[in-house]
Design a protein around this motif. Structure first.
Motif, PDB file in Angstrom:
ATOM      1  N   LYS A   1      33.405  40.478  40.815  1.00 25.18           N
ATOM      2  CA  LYS A   1      31.818  40.543  41.488  1.00 25.18           C
ATOM      3  C   LYS A   1      31.922  41.539  42.519  1.00 25.18           C
ATOM      4  O   LYS A   1      32.553  41.073  43.631  1.00 25.18           O
ATOM      5  CB  LYS A   1      31.568  39.064  41.714  1.00 25.18           C
ATOM      6  CG  LYS A   1      29.999  38.790  42.261  1.00 25.18           C
ATOM      7  CD  LYS A   1      28.974  39.304  41.463  1.00 25.18           C
ATOM      8  CE  LYS A   1      27.617  38.853  42.097  1.00 25.18           C
ATOM      9  NZ  LYS A   1      26.373  39.289  41.228  1.00 25.18           N
ATOM     10  N   GLN A   2      30.983  42.284  42.515  1.00 27.13           N
ATOM     11  CA  GLN A   2      30.909  43.355  43.845  1.00 27.13           C
ATOM     12  C   GLN A   2      29.988  42.777  44.776  1.00 27.13           C
ATOM     13  O   GLN A   2      28.901  42.131  44.638  1.00 27.13           O
ATOM     14  CB  GLN A   2      30.436  44.338  43.413  1.00 27.13           C
ATOM     15  CG  GLN A   2      29.811  45.641  44.450  1.00 27.13           C
ATOM     16  CD  GLN A   2      30.206  46.971  44.160  1.00 27.13           C
ATOM     17  OE1 GLN A   2      31.354  47.337  43.826  1.00 27.13           O
ATOM     18  NE2 GLN A   2      29.104  47.751  44.286  1.00 27.13           N
ATOM     19  N   GLU A   3      30.575  42.539  46.017  1.00 21.11           N
ATOM     20  CA  GLU A   3      29.603  41.949  47.004  1.00 21.11           C
ATOM     21  C   GLU A   3      28.952  42.718  47.853  1.00 21.11           C
ATOM     22  O   GLU A   3      28.089  42.382  48.860  1.00 21.11           O
ATOM     23  CB  GLU A   3      30.642  41.235  48.030  1.00 21.11           C
ATOM     24  CG  GLU A   3      31.714  39.958  47.338  1.00 21.11           C
ATOM     25  CD  GLU A   3      30.597  38.873  46.840  1.00 21.11           C
ATOM     26  OE1 GLU A   3      29.634  38.851  47.258  1.00 21.11           O
ATOM     27  OE2 GLU A   3      31.012  38.478  45.838  1.00 21.11           O
ATOM     28  N   GLU A   4      28.648  44.157  47.570  1.00 21.76           N
ATOM     29  CA  GLU A   4      27.929  44.996  48.354  1.00 21.76           C
ATOM     30  C   GLU A   4      26.799  45.513  47.003  1.00 21.76           C
ATOM     31  O   GLU A   4      27.315  45.299  45.502  1.00 21.76           O
ATOM     32  CB  GLU A   4      28.597  46.312  48.524  1.00 21.76           C
ATOM     33  CG  GLU A   4      29.608  45.855  49.589  1.00 21.76           C
ATOM     34  CD  GLU A   4      30.886  45.719  49.186  1.00 21.76           C
ATOM     35  OE1 GLU A   4      31.264  46.258  48.197  1.00 21.76           O
ATOM     36  OE2 GLU A   4      31.759  44.703  49.723  1.00 21.76           O
ATOM     37  N   THR A   5      25.687  45.974  47.428  1.00 18.42           N
ATOM     38  CA  THR A   5      24.945  46.358  46.554  1.00 18.42           C
ATOM     39  C   THR A   5      25.272  47.552  45.607  1.00 18.42           C
ATOM     40  O   THR A   5      26.154  48.516  46.436  1.00 18.42           O
ATOM     41  CB  THR A   5      23.401  47.103  47.283  1.00 18.42           C
ATOM     42  OG1 THR A   5      23.160  45.907  47.924  1.00 18.42           O
ATOM     43  CG2 THR A   5      22.524  47.712  46.226  1.00 18.42           C
ATOM     44  N   PRO A   6      25.338  47.789  44.350  1.00 23.51           N
ATOM     45  CA  PRO A   6      24.871  46.904  43.634  1.00 23.51           C
ATOM     46  C   PRO A   6      25.629  45.754  43.241  1.00 23.51           C
ATOM     47  O   PRO A   6      27.046  45.830  42.938  1.00 23.51           O
ATOM     48  CB  PRO A   6      24.354  47.873  42.204  1.00 23.51           C
ATOM     49  CG  PRO A   6      25.763  48.718  42.149  1.00 23.51           C
ATOM     50  CD  PRO A   6      25.619  49.024  43.841  1.00 23.51           C
ATOM     51  N   ARG A   7      25.060  44.302  43.283  1.00 22.39           N
ATOM     52  CA  ARG A   7      26.165  43.239  43.139  1.00 22.39           C
ATOM     53  C   ARG A   7      26.023  42.906  41.725  1.00 22.39           C
ATOM     54  O   ARG A   7      25.834  41.655  41.161  1.00 22.39           O
ATOM     55  CB  ARG A   7      25.486  42.091  44.082  1.00 22.39           C
ATOM     56  CG  ARG A   7      25.578  42.302  45.535  1.00 22.39           C
ATOM     57  CD  ARG A   7      24.659  41.299  46.219  1.00 22.39           C
ATOM     58  NE  ARG A   7      25.082  41.195  47.864  1.00 22.39           N
ATOM     59  CZ  ARG A   7      24.734  42.334  48.537  1.00 22.39           C
ATOM     60  NH1 ARG A   7      24.010  43.280  48.186  1.00 22.39           N
ATOM     61  NH2 ARG A   7      25.155  42.212  49.976  1.00 22.39           N
ATOM     62  N   TYR A   8      27.016  43.737  41.268  1.00 24.41           N
ATOM     63  CA  TYR A   8      27.330  43.451  39.628  1.00 24.41           C
ATOM     64  C   TYR A   8      28.466  42.680  39.341  1.00 24.41           C
ATOM     65  O   TYR A   8      29.311  42.634  40.282  1.00 24.41           O
ATOM     66  CB  TYR A   8      27.082  44.788  38.833  1.00 24.41           C
ATOM     67  CG  TYR A   8      28.489  45.845  39.062  1.00 24.41           C
ATOM     68  CD1 TYR A   8      29.619  45.653  38.304  1.00 24.41           C
ATOM     69  CD2 TYR A   8      28.282  46.547  40.022  1.00 24.41           C
ATOM     70  CE1 TYR A   8      30.713  46.289  38.545  1.00 24.41           C
ATOM     71  CE2 TYR A   8      29.439  47.374  40.392  1.00 24.41           C
ATOM     72  CZ  TYR A   8      30.591  47.517  39.571  1.00 24.41           C
ATOM     73  OH  TYR A   8      31.663  48.077  40.122  1.00 24.41           O
ATOM     74  N   ASN A   9      28.382  42.337  38.402  1.00 22.38           N
ATOM     75  CA  ASN A   9      29.823  41.567  37.615  1.00 22.38           C
ATOM     76  C   ASN A   9      30.406  42.289  36.591  1.00 22.38           C
ATOM     77  O   ASN A   9      29.963  42.622  35.780  1.00 22.38           O
ATOM     78  CB  ASN A   9      29.448  39.965  37.078  1.00 22.38           C
ATOM     79  CG  ASN A   9      30.875  39.146  37.054  1.00 22.38           C
ATOM     80  OD1 ASN A   9      31.701  39.484  36.208  1.00 22.38           O
ATOM     81  ND2 ASN A   9      30.788  37.960  37.620  1.00 22.38           N
ATOM     82  N   GLY A  10      31.704  42.780  37.237  1.00 22.03           N
ATOM     83  CA  GLY A  10      32.388  43.622  36.162  1.00 22.03           C
ATOM     84  C   GLY A  10      32.599  43.038  34.849  1.00 22.03           C
ATOM     85  O   GLY A  10      32.723  43.718  33.860  1.00 22.03           O
ATOM     86  N   ARG A  11      32.658  41.871  34.701  1.00 22.92           N
ATOM     87  CA  ARG A  11      33.203  41.167  33.541  1.00 22.92           C
ATOM     88  C   ARG A  11      31.866  41.241  32.711  1.00 22.92           C
ATOM     89  O   ARG A  11      31.867  41.682  31.535  1.00 22.92           O
ATOM     90  CB  ARG A  11      33.402  39.621  33.771  1.00 22.92           C
ATOM     91  CG  ARG A  11      33.894  38.833  32.302  1.00 22.92           C
ATOM     92  CD  ARG A  11      33.758  37.403  32.579  1.00 22.92           C
ATOM     93  NE  ARG A  11      32.262  36.890  33.051  1.00 22.92           N
ATOM     94  CZ  ARG A  11      32.294  35.764  34.072  1.00 22.92           C
ATOM     95  NH1 ARG A  11      33.322  34.817  34.238  1.00 22.92           N
ATOM     96  NH2 ARG A  11      30.965  35.632  34.387  1.00 22.92           N
ATOM     97  N   ASP A  12      30.830  40.729  33.168  1.00 23.62           N
ATOM     98  CA  ASP A  12      29.506  40.816  32.222  1.00 23.62           C
ATOM     99  C   ASP A  12      28.965  42.056  31.979  1.00 23.62           C
ATOM    100  O   ASP A  12      28.565  42.273  31.054  1.00 23.62           O
ATOM    101  CB  ASP A  12      28.417  39.910  33.104  1.00 23.62           C
ATOM    102  CG  ASP A  12      28.968  38.447  33.447  1.00 23.62           C
ATOM    103  OD1 ASP A  12      29.690  37.757  32.889  1.00 23.62           O
ATOM    104  OD2 ASP A  12      28.268  37.923  34.489  1.00 23.62           O
TER     105      ASP A  12
END
Length: 814
Positions: free
Chosen positions: A408-419
């Motif tokens: 999960k990235q905690e900076e923008t963009p806050r995407y989840n790499g797994r999903d």
């Protein structure tokens, strides 16, 4: 006629794209996925073209594209679709999403150069016809002649080598007879020769030098750069050339890395025989690949059950079908080991392996990225950001240790790499395999209800037993010894016995530094960060107190900053203190430490791990960096210090994280021929997360934790979003929070639970005051609609874009 108007995503914090026009000279070069340089608010920005159109939106003033950077589009069409999905799902600025998907711009070398203008050509002709020229005119003529004759721009770095060149250039620029512009060109990467043993090599009984080369390249190391092979095998170049001609060695070229990622990395050759569980799982994945349809599988197996072997063989199947493969790992550090393993499996010239992660130097990352884009690498290994690797014809996506929060990235963009990886597999009609010994509750729940296919490995490779886990009650240890020691008597004894037998020990403490904080015994105050509402951590080696959030640091005070008392007390133990204690207790042992303080670079990380794997260290102390993915054959003891630290955090995932960490680190023991043991030290031995981790009983933990999630309306039963309002002025943050509260209040009647506004757990971070809302919605579409409406509301109320952070599917509420 080709479309002239382009929808361009720019790296600005706005949830919109911008329309530009391509001049006639560039129309044929512009395509979706191409990087372009465009004017934006008195500056030039690099954006990516998302779409072409024959006309501009009504009432829009359109500017011209300045430059096209790519001979081929940087992003293939499927990645453009993925970027749009990320921006929409995570309510993120679309330009910032695509900035994270593009390669670093350093592959474009930029230098100021001089171009001849029409006025300059006229002046050159005039000077050429004039017989009697002044000294300045002679210098001007020489400079103009050089540009005219070479018929290309003159780099300004050459001016110092021309007599009077700098003064002449200044004159000609002033008069408009020359113009200065940036000259860009692609850098050429330095290449190196890689050598591997050909597994299909046949021949007579090998000579001694040949056998040594074969052994180094197979059982000891794997593929190596040519200089390293000559050094490791003690071989001569003539022997390498002879074996290459005979077809026994494979050689190919790879870009030279900025740091040598082959440095003494431990290499364990893969097993050749699969057990029944592994064969069954691989057969399922092969069937999905053959069908060529989007499928998600969860490969769930105990630690040491051979999950890596299964998915590497699945990668081979994908490659044999003409598809490409992407392998994601949670830690940058693990890419070194897995990249090495993949080179051994798939490192031939036709199936190159690329390693991509954010810790690479930008030039190296850019070279690897373009290798992938040009099709020179068909397998990509990387951390979270590698999910955007520009692979085409993707057939298989692996997400190793899928439960890890680092996806999960905690900076923008806050995407989840797994999903995001799962969505990418869907767009590519590929197979996605999530792998873990301790799956996230969401993934295991999806597998239980049939959304994912469950592949289970129930036993370790070669039926090796799981290491028994013993819980050490530190309360009882204190009653017996009357002192609070971080290392209990049982752990000291177990380490001593292991050292006597010549085995190794791994000690986990998930805290950096020497002490958690510095307290005053007189007034009770802790020394706080001046930028964040958090105590500073003491680092003894640096003799400083450090904030791990913003980096602020100060020398250790001799007296309390608040009451001027001299009674300063260091509270809590970190990895640095545990290392010191072990050195004192076992003075003859070789003790090392692995955390972010000792391994700031790739080389430092490898040096520590290589030393431990090679037996040059007896005890390794580390944070969660040592808890997963590593295969140390001589580790027979794992000790966990302060196992219950995370349980006190105000986070609904605290129990899950504790269970996962303990189970993962317990799996590092007894992976070789020798049996292992695990000691878990805690002041809270009754907690179900610790008890079930000791039993390594994931199904029971899953059922118990799932019941709690259902009662409290947490994922996987609800869609969750965290909204943080922040500003350096507390009155602004409060005012905007109240406005948002008024907007969100009506959502309660629609079944959406809104918790807040409340001060965030870390109420002040990097000098900004923070208030947060937690939204729980029964349906994902409902939550997405509310979040989009919320940001539109903020725009109407002129609340700054950067003041409102939206985190969809948050893994941390801090």
């Amino acid at each position: 006629m080709a479309p002239r108007f382009c929808e361009v995503a720019l790296p600005v914090p706005l949830r919109t794209t911008f329309t530009y026009e391509a001049p006639e000279s560039l129309t044929e070069l512009v395509a979706p996925g191409t990087r372009v340089v465009v004017p934006f608010r008195n500056r030039a920005l690099v954006g990516v073209v998302l779409e072409l159109a024959n006309r501009a939106p009504e009432g829009t003033k359109v500017k011209l594209i300045s430059e096209v950077l790519d001979p081929i589009p940087a992003l293939p069409p499927k990645l453009i679709d993925l970027g749009r999905w990320v921006a929409d799902y995570y309510v993120a600025p679309i330009g910032e999403v695509f900035r994270g998907m593009l390669p670093p711009p350093v592959e474009m070398e930029s230098e100021r150069a001089l171009w001849l203008t029409a006025a300059g050509r006229d002046y050159f002709a005039e000077l050429s016809a004039r017989g009697n020229r002044s000294e300045a005119e002679i210098t001007d003529h020489a400079l103009l002649h050089l540009i005219e004759v070479e018929d290309k721009p003159l780099r300004m770095s050459r001016l110092s080598k021309l007599p009077g060149g700098e003064a002449a250039a200044a004159r000609l620029l002033r008069r408009g007879q020359l113009e200065a512009r940036d000259l860009t060109r692609h850098r050429k990467p330095r290449m190196r020769t890689i050598v591997a043993w050909n597994p299909e090599a046949q021949g007579e009984t090998p000579r001694a030098d040949e056998e040594r080369i074969r052994k180094v390249l197979t059982s000891e190391r794997g593929p190596l750069p040519l200089p390293a092979l000559l050094r490791e095998a003690g071989a001569k170049r003539s022997a390498i050339d002879r074996l290459t001609r005979q077809g026994k060695l494979l050689m190919w070229q790879e870009p030279q890395a900025a740091e040598d990622d082959w440095f003494e990395a431990d290499f364990t050759p893969p097993a050749n025989v699969l057990n029944a569980d592994q064969s069954r799982a691989l057969g399922e994945i092969e069937g999905w690949l053959a069908a060529g349809e989007f499928t998600v599988g969860l490969l769930y197996g105990v630690t040491g059950s051979g999950k890596t072997e299964v998915y590497l063989r699945a990668v081979r199947q994908a490659l044999d079908r003409g598809r490409t493969a992407l392998i994601l790992v949670p830690e940058v550090a693990l890419t070194l080991w897995l990249g090495r393993l993949c080179r051994a499996w798939f490192g031939s010239a036709g199936e190159g392996v690329a390693v991509l992660h954010s810790a690479l130097p930008e030039a190296e990352r850019s070279r690897e990225w373009w290798r992938v884009r040009r099709g020179e690498a068909r397998v990509v290994v990387g951390a979270r950001s590698a999910v955007f690797a520009p692979l085409e014809n993707l057939g298989l996506v692996i997400v190793d240790e899928e439960q890890e929060a680092s996806y999960k990235q905690e900076e923008t963009p806050r995407y989840n790499g797994r999903d995001t990886a799962i969505v990418r597999a869907k767009l590519e009609s590929a197979v996605a395999v999530l792998s873990s010994a301790t799956p996230s509750l969401e993934s295991f729940h999806h597998a239980r209800i049939g959304k994912y296919h469950l592949l289970q490995l129930e036993s370790r490779v070669e039926n090796r037993p799981l290491a028994p886990v013993e819980i050490v009650d530190l309360r009882e240890d204190f009653r017996r010894t009357h002192r609070a020691a971080a290392i209990s008597e049982k752990l000291r004894t177990a380490i001593s016995e292991g050292l006597a037998q010549g085995t190794q020990a791994l000690v986990l403490i998930n805290r950096r530094g020497y002490a958690w904080s510095v307290l005053c015994r007189s007034c009770g105050a802790a020394v706080q960060c001046e930028n964040c509402s958090i105590s500073l951590t003491y680092h003894k080696k640096r003799a400083r107190l450090v904030c791990h959030y913003c980096g602020y640091s100060i020398p250790v005070p001799r007296r309390c900053p608040k009451c001027d008392s001299e009674h300063i007390h260091f509270f809590g133990e970190g990895a640095e203190q545990i290392e010191e204690r072990l050195r004192e207790l076992f003075s003859q042992a070789r003790v090392g430490r692995l955390d972010r303080d000792t391994a700031r670079t790739k080389r430092e990380y490898q040096q520590v791990l290589s030393a431990f794997a090679a037996g040059r260290l007896d005890i390794l102390v580390g944070t969660q960096m040592v808890a997963k993915g590593h295969d140390f054959q001589r580790v027979t003891l794992v000790g966990v210090v302060s196992a219950d630290t995370a349980l006190s955090l105000p986070d609904f995932r605290a129990a899950e994280r504790t269970f996962q960490l303990l189970t993962q680190v317990a799996g590092r023991a007894g992976r070789g021929e020798l049996p292992g043991a695990v000691l878990v030290e805690t002041y809270y031995p009754e907690h179900y997360a610790i008890q079930l981790a000791a039993q390594q009983d994931y199904p029971t933990f899953f059922e118990r934790e799932l019941h709690f999630r259902r009662l409290m309306h947490y994922p996987p039963f609800t869609a969750l979003a965290n909204i943080v309002v922040r500003d350096r002025k507390v009155e602004n943050a409060i005012r905007w929070s109240r406005q948002l509260a008024a907007f969100l209040a009506p959502q309660e009647s629609r079944g959406v639970k809104v918790l807040g506004p409340a001060a965030a757990p870390i109420a002040r971070l990097k000098r900004e005051y923070r208030f947060q809302f937690l939204l729980k919605a029964p349906r994902r579409t409902q939550l997405s609609r509310i979040l989009a409406e919320c940001l539109d509301f903020c725009s109407r109320k002129e609340i700054p874009e950067t003041a409102v952070l939206v985190d969809v599917d948050p893994l941390s509420l801090f």
